[in-house]
Structures are given as C-alpha cells and as structure tokens.
Write a protein that holds these residues in place. Structure first.
Motif, PDB file in Angstrom:
ATOM      1  N   THR A  80      70.200  31.261  -7.188  1.00  0.00           N
ATOM      2  CA  THR A  80      68.830  31.761  -7.229  1.00  0.00           C
ATOM      3  C   THR A  80      68.786  33.034  -8.056  1.00  0.00           C
ATOM      4  N   ARG A  81      67.764  33.152  -8.903  1.00  0.00           N
ATOM      5  CA  ARG A  81      67.560  34.360  -9.712  1.00  0.00           C
ATOM      6  C   ARG A  81      66.243  34.995  -9.274  1.00  0.00           C
ATOM      7  N   GLN A  82      66.100  36.329  -9.437  1.00  0.00           N
ATOM      8  CA  GLN A  82      64.888  37.020  -8.993  1.00  0.00           C
ATOM      9  C   GLN A  82      64.295  37.914 -10.073  1.00  0.00           C
ATOM     10  N   MET A  83      62.972  38.085  -9.989  1.00  0.00           N
ATOM     11  CA  MET A  83      62.278  39.084 -10.815  1.00  0.00           C
ATOM     12  C   MET A  83      60.953  39.436 -10.174  1.00  0.00           C
ATOM     13  N   LYS A  84      60.474  40.656 -10.467  1.00  0.00           N
ATOM     14  CA  LYS A  84      59.134  41.070 -10.060  1.00  0.00           C
ATOM     15  C   LYS A  84      58.186  40.728 -11.202  1.00  0.00           C
ATOM     16  N   PHE A  85      57.039  40.204 -10.856  1.00  0.00           N
ATOM     17  CA  PHE A  85      56.027  39.817 -11.822  1.00  0.00           C
ATOM     18  C   PHE A  85      54.736  40.533 -11.469  1.00  0.00           C
ATOM     19  N   ARG A  86      54.064  41.069 -12.461  1.00  0.00           N
ATOM     20  CA  ARG A  86      52.796  41.751 -12.200  1.00  0.00           C
ATOM     21  C   ARG A  86      51.655  40.964 -12.827  1.00  0.00           C
ATOM     22  N   LYS A  87      50.542  41.031 -12.166  1.00  0.00           N
ATOM     23  CA  LYS A  87      49.328  40.416 -12.675  1.00  0.00           C
ATOM     24  C   LYS A  87      48.187  41.359 -12.386  1.00  0.00           C
ATOM     25  N   ASN A  88      47.402  41.686 -13.398  1.00  0.00           N
ATOM     26  CA  ASN A  88      46.264  42.567 -13.211  1.00  0.00           C
ATOM     27  C   ASN A  88      45.071  41.717 -12.812  1.00  0.00           C
ATOM     28  N   SER A  90      42.319  43.266 -10.979  1.00  0.00           N
ATOM     29  CA  SER A  90      41.208  44.106 -10.541  1.00  0.00           C
ATOM     30  C   SER A  90      40.594  44.864 -11.704  1.00  0.00           C
ATOM     31  N   PRO A  91      39.310  45.186 -11.571  1.00  0.00           N
ATOM     32  CA  PRO A  91      38.645  45.988 -12.602  1.00  0.00           C
ATOM     33  C   PRO A  91      39.219  47.396 -12.688  1.00  0.00           C
ATOM     34  N   GLN A  92      39.894  47.881 -11.619  1.00  0.00           N
ATOM     35  CA  GLN A  92      40.458  49.227 -11.615  1.00  0.00           C
ATOM     36  C   GLN A  92      41.849  49.258 -12.248  1.00  0.00           C
ATOM     37  N   ASN A  93      42.285  48.157 -12.835  1.00  0.00           N
ATOM     38  CA  ASN A  93      43.607  48.046 -13.475  1.00  0.00           C
ATOM     39  C   ASN A  93      44.768  48.217 -12.504  1.00  0.00           C
ATOM     40  N   HIS A  94      44.594  47.804 -11.252  1.00  0.00           N
ATOM     41  CA  HIS A  94      45.698  47.804 -10.300  1.00  0.00           C
ATOM     42  C   HIS A  94      46.488  46.513 -10.480  1.00  0.00           C
ATOM     43  N   ASN A  95      47.797  46.650 -10.532  1.00  0.00           N
ATOM     44  CA  ASN A  95      48.636  45.470 -10.674  1.00  0.00           C
ATOM     45  C   ASN A  95      48.906  44.844  -9.320  1.00  0.00           C
ATOM     46  N   PHE A  96      48.940  43.523  -9.322  1.00  0.00           N
ATOM     47  CA  PHE A  96      49.303  42.743  -8.163  1.00  0.00           C
ATOM     48  C   PHE A  96      50.747  42.314  -8.395  1.00  0.00           C
ATOM     49  N   TRP A  97      51.667  42.667  -7.487  1.00  0.00           N
ATOM     50  CA  TRP A  97      53.089  42.409  -7.681  1.00  0.00           C
ATOM     51  C   TRP A  97      53.574  41.278  -6.793  1.00  0.00           C
ATOM     52  N   ILE A  98      54.358  40.379  -7.382  1.00  0.00           N
ATOM     53  CA  ILE A  98      54.971  39.266  -6.656  1.00  0.00           C
ATOM     54  C   ILE A  98      56.456  39.264  -6.991  1.00  0.00           C
ATOM     55  N   LEU A  99      57.298  39.105  -5.965  1.00  0.00           N
ATOM     56  CA  LEU A  99      58.727  38.923  -6.179  1.00  0.00           C
ATOM     57  C   LEU A  99      58.979  37.421  -6.241  1.00  0.00           C
ATOM     58  N   TRP A 100      59.516  36.964  -7.381  1.00  0.00           N
ATOM     59  CA  TRP A 100      59.747  35.538  -7.611  1.00  0.00           C
ATOM     60  C   TRP A 100      61.228  35.210  -7.555  1.00  0.00           C
ATOM     61  N   GLU A 101      61.535  34.056  -6.989  1.00  0.00           N
ATOM     62  CA  GLU A 101      62.867  33.480  -7.060  1.00  0.00           C
ATOM     63  C   GLU A 101      62.785  32.258  -7.957  1.00  0.00           C
ATOM     64  N   PHE A 102      63.765  32.148  -8.856  1.00  0.00           N
ATOM     65  CA  PHE A 102      63.835  31.035  -9.808  1.00  0.00           C
ATOM     66  C   PHE A 102      64.970  30.114  -9.371  1.00  0.00           C
ATOM     67  N   HIS A 120      56.536  35.844  -3.321  1.00  0.00           N
ATOM     68  CA  HIS A 120      55.766  36.439  -2.231  1.00  0.00           C
ATOM     69  C   HIS A 120      55.277  37.829  -2.651  1.00  0.00           C
ATOM     70  N   ASP A 121      54.192  38.229  -2.020  1.00  0.00           N
ATOM     71  CA  ASP A 121      53.501  39.478  -2.336  1.00  0.00           C
ATOM     72  C   ASP A 121      54.363  40.678  -1.972  1.00  0.00           C
ATOM     73  N   ILE A 122      54.511  41.618  -2.916  1.00  0.00           N
ATOM     74  CA  ILE A 122      55.207  42.882  -2.633  1.00  0.00           C
ATOM     75  C   ILE A 122      54.344  44.072  -3.040  1.00  0.00           C
ATOM     76  N   ILE A 123      53.041  43.892  -3.092  1.00  0.00           N
ATOM     77  CA  ILE A 123      52.149  44.930  -3.591  1.00  0.00           C
ATOM     78  C   ILE A 123      52.214  46.193  -2.749  1.00  0.00           C
ATOM     79  N   ASP A 124      52.305  46.100  -1.432  1.00  0.00           N
ATOM     80  CA  ASP A 124      52.332  47.294  -0.594  1.00  0.00           C
ATOM     81  C   ASP A 124      53.548  48.155  -0.901  1.00  0.00           C
ATOM     82  N   TYR A 125      54.717  47.538  -0.997  1.00  0.00           N
ATOM     83  CA  TYR A 125      55.939  48.265  -1.309  1.00  0.00           C
ATOM     84  C   TYR A 125      55.835  48.939  -2.677  1.00  0.00           C
ATOM     85  N   THR A 126      55.361  48.201  -3.664  1.00  0.00           N
ATOM     86  CA  THR A 126      55.265  48.726  -5.026  1.00  0.00           C
ATOM     87  C   THR A 126      54.269  49.875  -5.096  1.00  0.00           C
TER      88      THR A 126
END
Length: 145
Positions: A80-88, A90-102, A120-126
C-alpha cells in the motif's frame, strides 16, 4: 471494465461507505469508478470524474507524487502507498484534505489492471497543524521584536 464488473470486485462496505472515499483508475489514468461518498463530495453533475484523466483533476503540486504512486502500483507488489490530496471546495479557498491509500487493483483473473484508491478525511488535523504553525511564526515574530 464496466461499473458492474468493478463493483463485483469490491466489498459492499467500500461501495456504500460513509467514511471512505473509493475510486478506481486504469493504467492510462482514467477514472473508472467512484463510490457514493466520493460522488457526494464531488457531485457528478459538476465534477464528472468518470472517464476523465487524473492529470486534469489532481492539484498541480501533487501531480508528480500521484503519478509516481500510480506507476509504483504497476510493479505487481501488493504494498500500500499513501499520499495526502487536497481539493479546494470552498469560496474562501480552504483546502479539503484526504489521505489516500493506493493499492493495485486486480480483475477476476488476478491481473493487475489499475489502482484502487481508498481515502479518508483529514481536514481537522491539517487545519490544526496549519493554525499551530501560523501561531508559532507569530510568537517568534513578537519575541524577535
């Protein structure tokens, strides 16, 4: 590979998960599948990822790592490989972060045909990490004056 073929290979708890985002891409980088939770996050009416290449969707700063992880899955290793992925989102330019396993994705014949990604969502930690770094910089600036 068709949607029904992919769903036959996935456990129902991933298909219907309320905690895990699930996508499958083929070796050309085309999205073949997205579970219900992922579709809710990225409504298909606005962001139809099925049939699109990941290079048009992944944040440019993460594209090289994403491509490397996809290519690593071709090696045949079930690692298994991992990475954090961000997706914007919101209009306030806040990133939504997800930790992905490949994970290499295999068909019924056991041939690796693409990549299964579970996230899975990791936005609170980030967000907390970013806030603590900003606070640390502010304190250092005050102390340096």
């Amino acid at each position: 590979m068709h949607l029904q073929d992919i769903e036959e290979l996935l456990p129902s708890w991933l298909i219907n998960s309320t905690n895990y985002y699930v996508v499958v891409i083929d070796w050309s980088g085309t999205y073949l599948y997205a579970n219900i939770l992922f579709k809710k996050l990225f409504p298909l009416s606005k962001h139809d990822v099925i049939g699109k290449n990941y290079q048009n969707i992944i944040h440019p700063d993460e594209l090289d790592l994403y491509t490397k992880l996809v290519n690593d899955c071709r090696s045949g290793s079930s690692k298994t490989r991992q990475m954090k992925f961000r997706k914007n989102l919101s209009p306030q330019n806040h990133n939504f972060w997800i930790l992905w396993e490949f994970i290499p994705f295999q068909n019924k014949n056991g041939e690796t045909i693409g990549v299964l990604q579970i996230g899975h969502d990791i936005i609170d930690y980030t967000a907390l990490y970013d806030q603590s770094r900003a606070f640390y910089k502010k304190i250092n600036t005050i102390l340096a004056s």
